[in-house]
Design a protein around this motif. Sequence first.
Motif, PDB file in Angstrom:
ATOM      1  N   UNK A 372       0.793  -1.241   0.000  1.00 66.81           N
ATOM      2  CA  UNK A 372       0.000   0.000   0.000  1.00 66.81           C
ATOM      3  C   UNK A 372       0.824   1.289   0.000  1.00 66.81           C
ATOM      4  N   UNK A 373       2.034   1.270   0.571  1.00 63.32           N
ATOM      5  CA  UNK A 373       2.837   2.493   0.668  1.00 63.32           C
ATOM      6  C   UNK A 373       4.218   2.282   0.058  1.00 63.32           C
ATOM      7  N   UNK A 374       4.889   3.399  -0.215  1.00 63.60           N
ATOM      8  CA  UNK A 374       6.228   3.342  -0.776  1.00 63.60           C
ATOM      9  C   UNK A 374       7.212   2.642   0.137  1.00 63.60           C
ATOM     10  N   UNK A 375       7.128   2.937   1.439  1.00 62.34           N
ATOM     11  CA  UNK A 375       8.058   2.331   2.390  1.00 62.34           C
ATOM     12  C   UNK A 375       7.805   0.828   2.507  1.00 62.34           C
ATOM     13  N   UNK A 422      -3.179  -2.629   5.909  1.00 66.93           N
ATOM     14  CA  UNK A 422      -3.236  -1.206   5.590  1.00 66.93           C
ATOM     15  C   UNK A 422      -4.148  -0.889   4.406  1.00 66.93           C
ATOM     16  N   UNK A 423      -4.624  -1.914   3.710  1.00 66.93           N
ATOM     17  CA  UNK A 423      -5.406  -1.699   2.490  1.00 66.93           C
ATOM     18  C   UNK A 423      -6.864  -1.428   2.848  1.00 66.93           C
ATOM     19  N   UNK A 451      -5.813  -1.279  11.953  1.00 62.11           N
ATOM     20  CA  UNK A 451      -6.504  -1.396  10.666  1.00 62.11           C
ATOM     21  C   UNK A 451      -6.151  -0.227   9.753  1.00 62.11           C
ATOM     22  N   UNK A 452      -6.628  -0.276   8.530  1.00 63.65           N
ATOM     23  CA  UNK A 452      -6.327   0.776   7.555  1.00 63.65           C
ATOM     24  C   UNK A 452      -6.817   2.131   8.031  1.00 63.65           C
ATOM     25  N   UNK A 453      -6.148   3.180   7.574  1.00 69.43           N
ATOM     26  CA  UNK A 453      -6.590   4.541   7.895  1.00 69.43           C
ATOM     27  C   UNK A 453      -7.913   4.825   7.195  1.00 69.43           C
ATOM     28  N   UNK A 459      -8.673  -6.923   5.610  1.00 72.19           N
ATOM     29  CA  UNK A 459      -7.979  -8.159   5.968  1.00 72.19           C
ATOM     30  C   UNK A 459      -8.752  -8.935   7.028  1.00 72.19           C
ATOM     31  N   UNK A 460      -9.219  -8.251   8.064  1.00 71.38           N
ATOM     32  CA  UNK A 460      -9.962  -8.940   9.127  1.00 71.38           C
ATOM     33  C   UNK A 460     -11.257  -9.540   8.608  1.00 71.38           C
ATOM     34  N   UNK A 461     -11.957  -8.831   7.722  1.00 70.50           N
ATOM     35  CA  UNK A 461     -13.211  -9.354   7.169  1.00 70.50           C
ATOM     36  C   UNK A 461     -12.973 -10.595   6.317  1.00 70.50           C
TER      37      UNK A 461
END
Length: 744
Positions: A372-375, A422-423, A451-453, A459-461
Amino acid sequence: MSIETIYGTVTAIRYFKQGSLWRVFLFDTGRGRPIKAVGSTPPIEVGDYLKLTGEFEKNERHGDQFTIVHAEKSEPTRKNAVYNYLAGGALRGVGEATAKLLIEHFGEEALFIIEHEPHRLIEISGIGDKRSSAIHEAYMEQRDEVDRHIELQQLGLMPLQIVKVKEKYGDDCVKLIYENPYRLISDFEGIGFITADKIAQKAGVEHDSRQRIMAYIGFLLGEARGQGSTYIPMEQLINGAAKGLCVDVQLTEYALESMIAAGELNACMLDEEYVVFLPYLYACEKNCANRLALLVGDRRLPFNIDIDQEIDLLEEHFKITLAEKQRIAVKMALTQGVLVITGGPGTGKTTILRFIIGIMQRLSLDFELCAPTGRAAKRMSEATGISARTIHRMLESNGKEFGRNTENPLFTDMIIVDEMSMVDISLFSALLKALTPETRLIMVGDSDQLPSVGPGNVLSDIIECDRIPLIRLNEIFRQSGQSSIIVNAHIINRGEHPELTSKDREFCFEPMDSVEAVCRRICSLCTDEKYAALFDCGQDEIQVLTPMKDGILGVNELNICLQRAMNPRDPYKHEREYGENTIFREGDKVMQTKNNYGMQWKLVQDGVMVDEGAGVFNGDLGTILTIDRLGQYVLVRFDDGREAMYSYSQLEELTHAFSITIHKSQGSEFPAVILPLVHVAPRLTTRNLIYTAITRAKKQVYIIGKRECVYAMIDTLDSHKRYSALSFFLDECMMLTGERSFKY
């Protein structure tokens, strides 16, 4: 110093203590940028118009501020509005001093005098015939513009908001706002229901009007989205709207029904109760369920190969023996359409990926790695030795839409997504739209992290749904299980208390009760050479994480202190002041605060550009290389090597990153983490927050604060319930299969 009275609007509340009237807030007087006001006030909120009496002072630590002697709520009168307009310098020939004289002499009739009786302006000392004519001519050139500005200000809009409103709505801005003040909520970032409602009251909107109730219902759903939910139970929504507006429940029911009938909202039955969605979130969750269900199922490899034999060969090559669950995970990844691999740090997720990738390469099959992110993508690349991209970049986002979609899918045999926790639902929906039915989807993540912002509980679902193939890893492999960071992370995740001691070099705890002392200690640890031996990395590689934004140990104050300690003023370093109390300096650690899909970047190695593209994303970390005063730009090099140029007007997208919140650290990994925990707000006192913080560290965790605070976080499960429907919709879609999926 002299006592004076100023009028204006509260634009942001920086600090307040529960039960106290003392506050620090930003105050927009309409003359230049907002000022910082400090002192006791009646209960206030953003958007309130105040009359403040006090004096301007220079504080050694915090800079210029207005110290309040007396504060009271007021209403923006025409006289105030006229003065603020004139004092703002918009009228040629009139500045702050002249505006004050005009208002003192003519009151709110100042504009009438300028327009109809300009000869009377000579009654003001310093204004002669020539200047009075010039002021009259300047006013006549922009009379309509002035009238609109004054009326918008009387409605309660702040100066910067007025500029944006006039740009978007044009000459009809006042008319459009009177027709529907609540349109401001969706049309302008930073204008919420409270601000729009105050404007609506001044525009004559009735307290119990359907327009107001509908706007509030939309506001509540937007608030829920901001807290991660994709829907609200209908009964809760109706009662919440009625209570929040102090109107009859039946009126809110009628308003909600009309919004659903008009297609402005979606409603459906979930687990024997009706729930209400914003349309795009309903569409995202339904789409994810439908497309994920289509992907689930057996997949044949193109060759009749013995996967166990392939794994044996790679075990010999990597000199690693897989555990039973790891071997099963590799086989399922190659033979299933969808697979979830979840587990905490050190449980072998990366090892599984290396084996999957190794077999895919041996079979000459195509695959993509993304995060999800660059890092997170950079970490994935480093761990696997294969280039990984952000999901946005893989989907060829331009900021408005994705280039890869149902019409232009990604033709590849497998896509592996790391950091799935994070997705959010919107990004996941876009990803699934870009997959062909033949593509294998492998999702890897730690479901116990934050969980994601964004909205959704993806993921949990998916894990909760009993029909998606799942491998849950719980055996620690890394460093033979001896890493105290990993061991303690798992102890914390079980809700147990780790041993807190200063003797453990990897997982160190230093007791300290005072927030001021902790702040000083952090600065010393990051700068004083005598403490360098405490860390197995350079002091510039230490990352300070904190749960909070505000307070002495929040990111805002910590960044000021750490900048002063780690990158102090230097005559050879250029600076750029931006906003309230922010100075960007060459050498500063910074972070991108929003997704900017259009931001151009270049990847430079040894002075040679090797790649270029667009897209800088929320949470990307970097360092300011250059501040060019002539060109008025700031050059930032991100941790993955990309360099992006920010114009001065784009600096709102950057913030200092000497310290960052734990939420913003998701997907990142740092050699050493310093974690101050003295007093944490109740809503942030949660196990998954401290678990996420600790698992960000590769080599060392250094906690400073109170044992009671650490233990309170471990003892508290996140009580905030996210409402999401992916699991329900997914189960509904797959019911016809009649089979449960393979889970370990």
